[in-house]
Design an enzyme around this catalytic site. Structure first.
Site, PDB file in Angstrom:
ATOM      1  CE  LYS A  13      -1.006   0.024   4.979  1.00 11.46           C
ATOM      2  NZ  LYS A  13       0.209  -0.796   5.285  1.00 11.46           N
ATOM      3  NE  ARG A 123       7.981  -3.020   4.386  1.00 13.41           N
ATOM      4  CZ  ARG A 123       6.767  -2.775   4.849  1.00 13.41           C
ATOM      5  NH1 ARG A 123       5.910  -2.092   4.133  1.00 13.41           N
ATOM      6  NH2 ARG A 123       6.418  -3.241   6.020  1.00 13.41           N
ATOM      7  NE  ARG A 156       9.065  -0.550   8.678  1.00 13.30           N
ATOM      8  CZ  ARG A 156       7.768  -0.432   8.446  1.00 13.30           C
ATOM      9  NH1 ARG A 156       7.344   0.148   7.320  1.00 13.30           N
ATOM     10  NH2 ARG A 156       6.885  -0.876   9.295  1.00 13.30           N
ATOM     11  NE  ARG A 167       4.696  -4.490  11.357  1.00 14.81           N
ATOM     12  CZ  ARG A 167       5.341  -4.088  10.266  1.00 14.81           C
ATOM     13  NH1 ARG A 167       6.462  -4.657   9.912  1.00 14.81           N
ATOM     14  NH2 ARG A 167       4.860  -3.103   9.544  1.00 14.81           N
TER      15      ARG A 167
HETATM   16  P1  AMP Z   1       3.917   1.175   8.916  1.00 20.42           P
HETATM   17  O1  AMP Z   1       5.105   1.886   8.382  1.00 20.42           O
HETATM   18  O2  AMP Z   1       2.621   1.758   8.406  1.00 20.42           O
HETATM   19  O3  AMP Z   1       3.996  -0.314   8.752  1.00 20.42           O
HETATM   20  O4  AMP Z   1       3.904   1.450  10.502  1.00 20.42           O
HETATM   21  C1  AMP Z   1       4.961   1.018  11.332  1.00 20.42           C
HETATM   22  C2  AMP Z   1       4.527   0.969  12.774  1.00 20.42           C
HETATM   23  O5  AMP Z   1       4.100   2.268  13.197  1.00 20.42           O
HETATM   24  C3  AMP Z   1       3.326   0.071  13.046  1.00 20.42           C
HETATM   25  O6  AMP Z   1       3.696  -1.285  13.237  1.00 20.42           O
HETATM   26  C4  AMP Z   1       2.784   0.702  14.317  1.00 20.42           C
HETATM   27  O7  AMP Z   1       3.566   0.363  15.446  1.00 20.42           O
HETATM   28  C5  AMP Z   1       2.987   2.175  14.055  1.00 20.42           C
HETATM   29  N1  AMP Z   1       1.811   2.783  13.354  1.00 20.42           N
HETATM   30  C6  AMP Z   1       1.783   3.342  12.113  1.00 20.42           C
HETATM   31  N2  AMP Z   1       0.566   3.801  11.819  1.00 20.42           N
HETATM   32  C7  AMP Z   1      -0.213   3.526  12.895  1.00 20.42           C
HETATM   33  C8  AMP Z   1      -1.588   3.738  13.203  1.00 20.42           C
HETATM   34  N3  AMP Z   1      -2.420   4.323  12.325  1.00 20.42           N
HETATM   35  N4  AMP Z   1      -2.035   3.309  14.413  1.00 20.42           N
HETATM   36  C9  AMP Z   1      -1.218   2.719  15.309  1.00 20.42           C
HETATM   37  N5  AMP Z   1       0.075   2.473  15.078  1.00 20.42           N
HETATM   38  C10 AMP Z   1       0.591   2.881  13.885  1.00 20.42           C
END
Ligand code: AMP
Length: 209
Positions: A13, A123, A156, A167
């Protein structure tokens, strides 16, 4: 145009949000990128978020909702935006409605769980600007160096296998209910994530017409 990109971690996404950003000229707002930046800068919300992020858990709604609200109030978001990684819970989606934000479409990128672990292992992300790469499908031109900003491209910590499983479980428990939430509101379009980025982009653009 105000869009939400929904999908499991590793569904692509973020990559598709970047593609749509470039074509439509509206910014992509990634709460994950904003949080990683806050952690790097050692801000108050960054310090609070770090322990959840390291464990692969969601950061509390109150923290993320505040961050998102400030971000979309910015001048760069006044003509629209793409939300990448927000909302991730029904409470966050309700908060967005309470803010009076009218979403045009929610693009749900669907990828089978069995494929997710491989994609997340593949990734890589720029540690400075957050641009996404894939070792197989979209490597940076120079290894380890971001094409856009010259920053360091690396895996990451939360994409390592031990965190990916939890996750994904959190995604099914907390985030997947948003599919029904937006379906009920007539906003949802689902796109099957393809192997090749460009093939998924074609489906995404068709869904946005
Ligand atoms: P992402 O890069 O979108 O995979 O986000 C990485 C991490 O940031 C996630 O595993 C959460 O710990 C935190 N995170 C990002 N967006 C959110 C959200 N909308 N709500 C809660 N945690 C978030």
């Amino acid at each position: 145009m105000k869009l939400i990109f929904l999908g499991a971690p590793g569904s692509g996404k973020g990559t598709q949000a970047e593609v749509v950003t470039n074509k439509y000229g509206i910014p992509s707002v990634s709460t994950g990128n904003i949080l990683r930046e806050a952690v790097k800068n050692g801000t108050k919300s960054g310090l609070e978020a770090k322990k959840y992020m390291d464990a692969g858990d969601l950061v509390p709604d109150s923290v993320v909702i505040g961050i998102l609200k400030d971000k979309i109030a910015g001048d760069d978001c006044k003509n629209g935006f793409i939300l990448d990684g927000f909302p991730r819970t029904v409470a966050q989606a309700e908060a967005l409605e309470e803010m009076g934000v009218e979403i045009d479409k929610v693009v749900n990128i669907s990828v089978a769980d069995e494929k997710i672990a491989g994609r997340m292992g593949d990734r890589r992300v720029c540690q400075d600007c957050g641009a996404s790469y894939s070792v197989t499908y979209k490597p940076p031109k120079a290894e380890g160096v971001c094409d856009s900003c010259g920053g360091k491209v690396a895996q990451r910590d939360d994409d390592k296998p031990e965190t990916v499983k939890s996750r994904l479980a959190i995604y099914h428990d907390k985030t997947a209910p948003l599919i029904g939430f937006y379906e009920k509101r007539g906003k949802l379009v689902t796109v099957e994530g393809q192997e090749e980025i460009a093939d998924t982009s074609k489906l995404v653009f068709a869904a946005l017409e």
